[in-house]
Design an enzyme around this catalytic site. Structure first.
Site, short mmCIF file in Angstrom:
data_model
loop_
_atom_site.label_atom_id
_atom_site.label_comp_id
_atom_site.label_asym_id
_atom_site.label_seq_id
_atom_site.Cartn_x
_atom_site.Cartn_y
_atom_site.Cartn_z
CD1 TRP A 230 -7.12 -0.43 78.24
CD2 TRP A 230 -5.27 0.55 77.46
NE1 TRP A 230 -7.42 0.89 78.00
CE2 TRP A 230 -6.30 1.52 77.53
CE3 TRP A 230 -4.01 0.94 77.00
CZ2 TRP A 230 -6.11 2.85 77.16
CZ3 TRP A 230 -3.81 2.27 76.62
CH2 TRP A 230 -4.86 3.20 76.70
CE1 TYR A 234 -5.24 5.16 73.28
CE2 TYR A 234 -2.91 4.96 72.73
CZ TYR A 234 -4.01 5.74 73.01
OH TYR A 234 -3.89 7.11 73.01
CG ASP A 250 -10.56 2.33 78.90
OD1 ASP A 250 -9.37 2.56 78.69
OD2 ASP A 250 -11.40 3.23 79.14
#
Length: 302
Positions: A230, A234, A250
């Site tokens: 994640w 990002y 997410d």
């Protein structure tokens, strides 16, 4: 003082971008006041501040520097960083066309034209902030960032400082041996992750150079301790200009796709996202904006 223009292709949703930057501004380093973004920066062994505001008579952002001794090369380097941060080179028409085969996504794009990716002035700074934001709220991450800056950042000289802009964000050399967890009273694993990131940056100055493909960029980041898929996606979407980055699993993306019959699974989310390639990062941005609208929250996490 001279204003330097960063042209963009309209539309450009400055109010939404400024709102995100307001929520995520690191105290001492960044401020947003009445829609004007300001921050500190370092050039060589010197420091300065800058402000960014939309032009009133042209499709451009205007940048003004307060930086004694800033030469042309340093100015151009900072302007290049700002182009990435404010996504000024994006083509909103191409992004909209690429996402509009999905009727739901087409509706989101229609309702929020000109939505831009909040990029990163500095990838190291962004990644540290993303680590600070793991498992805490945006507000809590902002408070931690302010304490980090006060403890380990470099105070600006009086001639370069501005109201509420007091420090340059810590560089890798300032954090590689710092006991961040002790000073910030946060989990030791996150402190070690920041130290590991700082060490990796010192060992490989091109750590944040965009890879030849998304998989290479993500693999380079997930090899670091404390950075999972994640966080890697990002950082790739916000700092590395990887327009197809897409943070897996997410919860905000899943919530935004809940039409009343339940959220998709992780596998379902990734399957749905195949239709959004090569613009999945912008699809995520629109989904986060929709989720934020439903909940009255900010546009992006971390």
């Amino acid at each position: 003082m001279t204003d330097h223009a960063l042209p963009y292709r309209p539309p450009y949703d400055w109010p939404r971008l400024a709102a995100f930057l307001t929520d995520h501004a690191s105290p001492g380093v960044e401020t947003v006041t009445d829609g004007v973004y300001s921050r500190t920066f370092r050039f060589s062994d010197r420091f300065g501040t800058l402000r960014v505001v939309p032009a009133l008579d042209a499709p451009a952002l205007l940048v003004r520097f307060q930086a004694p001794g800033l030469d042309d090369a340093a100015r151009d380097a900072v302007l290049a960083q700002l182009r990435t941060m404010f996504d000024s080179e994006a083509d909103p028409a191409a992004i909209a066309a690429g996402l509009s085969d999905d009727p739901y996504m087409a509706d989101l794009v229609r309702r929020r034209p000109g939505l831009r990716m909040p990029g990163a002035f500095d990838p190291f700074e962004l990644t540290v902030r993303a680590i600070l934001g793991q498992q805490v709220s945006v507000a809590a991450a902002t408070r931690l960032a302010g304490r980090l800056v006060a403890a380990f950042g470099t105070p600006l000289p009086t001639e370069a400082a501005a109201p509420s802009l007091t420090h340059a964000f810590p560089e890798p050399a300032q954090l590689v041996a710092a006991d961040v967890s002790l000073v910030l009273n946060m989990p030791r694993a996150r402190g070690r992750a920041i130290q590991g990131l700082a060490a990796a940056c010192l060992d490989a100055p091109d750590l944040f150079a965009p890879g030849p493909d998304l998989e290479t960029s993500v693999a380079r980041l997930t090899a670091l301790p404390g950075i999972g898929p994640w966080t890697a996606h990002y950082v790739a979407m916000r700092a590395l200009r990887q327009a197809d980055a897409f943070p897996p699993a997410d919860i905000g993306l899943m919530r935004a796709l809940d039409s009343g019959t339940g959220r998709p699974s992780r596998a379902g989310l990734l399957a749905r996202a195949e239709a959004w390639r090569p613009w999945r990062a912008y699809a995520a941005l629109h989904l986060w904006a929709e989720d934020a609208h439903r909940r009255g929250a900010t546009t992006l996490p971390a």
